[in-house]
Enzyme design. Structure first.
Site, short mmCIF file in Angstrom:
data_model
loop_
_atom_site.label_atom_id
_atom_site.label_comp_id
_atom_site.label_asym_id
_atom_site.label_seq_id
_atom_site.Cartn_x
_atom_site.Cartn_y
_atom_site.Cartn_z
N GLU A 121 0.57 51.77 -17.23
CA GLU A 121 -0.18 52.98 -17.04
C GLU A 121 -0.75 52.68 -15.65
O GLU A 121 -1.19 53.92 -14.91
CB GLU A 121 -1.01 53.26 -18.04
CG GLU A 121 -2.32 52.43 -18.24
CD GLU A 121 -1.68 51.37 -19.54
OE1 GLU A 121 -2.90 51.15 -20.37
OE2 GLU A 121 -0.97 51.00 -19.49
N GLU A 152 -2.53 47.12 -26.11
CA GLU A 152 -3.89 47.16 -26.58
C GLU A 152 -4.32 47.24 -28.15
O GLU A 152 -5.03 46.25 -28.58
CB GLU A 152 -4.52 48.50 -26.00
CG GLU A 152 -4.72 48.44 -24.51
CD GLU A 152 -5.35 49.55 -23.76
OE1 GLU A 152 -6.33 49.39 -22.93
OE2 GLU A 152 -4.99 50.48 -24.04
#
Length: 274
Positions: free
Chosen positions: A142, A120
């Site tokens: 995740e 990210e």
């Protein structure tokens, strides 16, 4: 105790700032308290001194780039901690948005794996160059732990790759890609053979693109493959939940479900955490 100085600042005579992720208290960089404080301080300084800056390189002194959230901290989060945890996510998201709208070229020099929050951070940079090493992986795994990408991963991957590719190849199954495959998919822009070449290519890209903006901030931007409401996607997207259920074979993974859920059906904190 974790050292709060987890990001080093170096500025060369040509104005390029290198931010080196290097948490002295850990073998790998994670998005822990030290990282969040260091990121906020670095972004604040970049904003204050941007008139003296020609570009930014984000890299790491570890074998990997950034491993994402600190699981030791995440497992301690309880319902009563939700407001505090949500505020921390919003702080990181704000820092990443400030970084990508700085008005200066920002390059991620990925010397190793960038997973979860690490990817990210890289997606918030205008250009991504990865060291071509066999152990490196890139993705948002995740979701396989029941966690949503909290630092803008849903928004940026869909804007980068298109809705269908982002969902099926990155978001819903938590795939991890080696460097060459990450380039083919579009998560990474180019490869480098050595650390020296990695930084040289980053500096060269900054020189060649002095007025960079994120592609989705450009006036002529359009989502690859069309927006969710476009006729082609409107016919394709409803089939994705059934396809996902078949692949998961009943496994209780809430994150993919909530990624697909419309805002009216998902808890508000899920959408603000994306």
């Amino acid at each position: 105790m974790t050292d709060p100085n987890a990001i080093r600042w170096e500025q060369s005579t040509d104005g390029v700032v290198t931010l080196t992720l290097d948490d002295p208290g850990q073998r790998a960089n994670t998005m822990n308290d030290a990282f969040r404080a260091s990121l906020a301080a670095a972004v604040e300084r970049l904003t204050a001194e941007k008139d003296t800056i020609t570009g930014v390189i984000v890299t790491s002194a570890k074998d990997s780039f950034l491993a994402g959230g600190d699981l030791r901290q995440l497992i301690r989060v309880t319902d009563s901690d939700a407001p505090r945890f949500s505020a921390q996510i919003e702080q990181v998201k704000g820092c990443l948005r400030t970084l990508e709208t700085l008005g200066k070229p920002v390059v991620a020099a990925l010397n190793g794996s960038a997973l979860g929050g690490g990817l990210e951070l890289a997606l918030a940079c205008h250009h991504r160059i990865a060291l071509d090493t066999p152990n490196a992986r890139f993705g948002l795994p995740e979701v396989t732990f029941g966690l949503l990408p909290g630092g803008g991963g849903v928004a940026r991957t869909t804007r980068l790759l298109g809705v269908v590719d982002a969902l099926t190849k990155v978001l819903l199954e938590g795939n991890r890609y080696p460097p060459a495959e990450a380039v083919r998919l579009g998560l990474v822009d180019e490869l480098a053979a050595t650390r020296e070449e990695l930084l040289d290519k980053a500096r060269a890209w900054i020189t060649a693109h002095p007025h960079s903006v994120q592609r989705w901030d450009a006036a002529d931007y359009a989502i690859p493959g069309g927006a969710p409401g476009s006729p082609g996607l409107a016919a394709t997207l409803p089939a994705l939940p059934a396809t996902l259920r078949k692949k998961l074979r009943g496994a209780p993974l809430p994150a993919p479900h909530h990624i697909l859920a419309p805002p009216s059906r998902a808890p508000s904190w899920i959408w603000t955490a994306r």
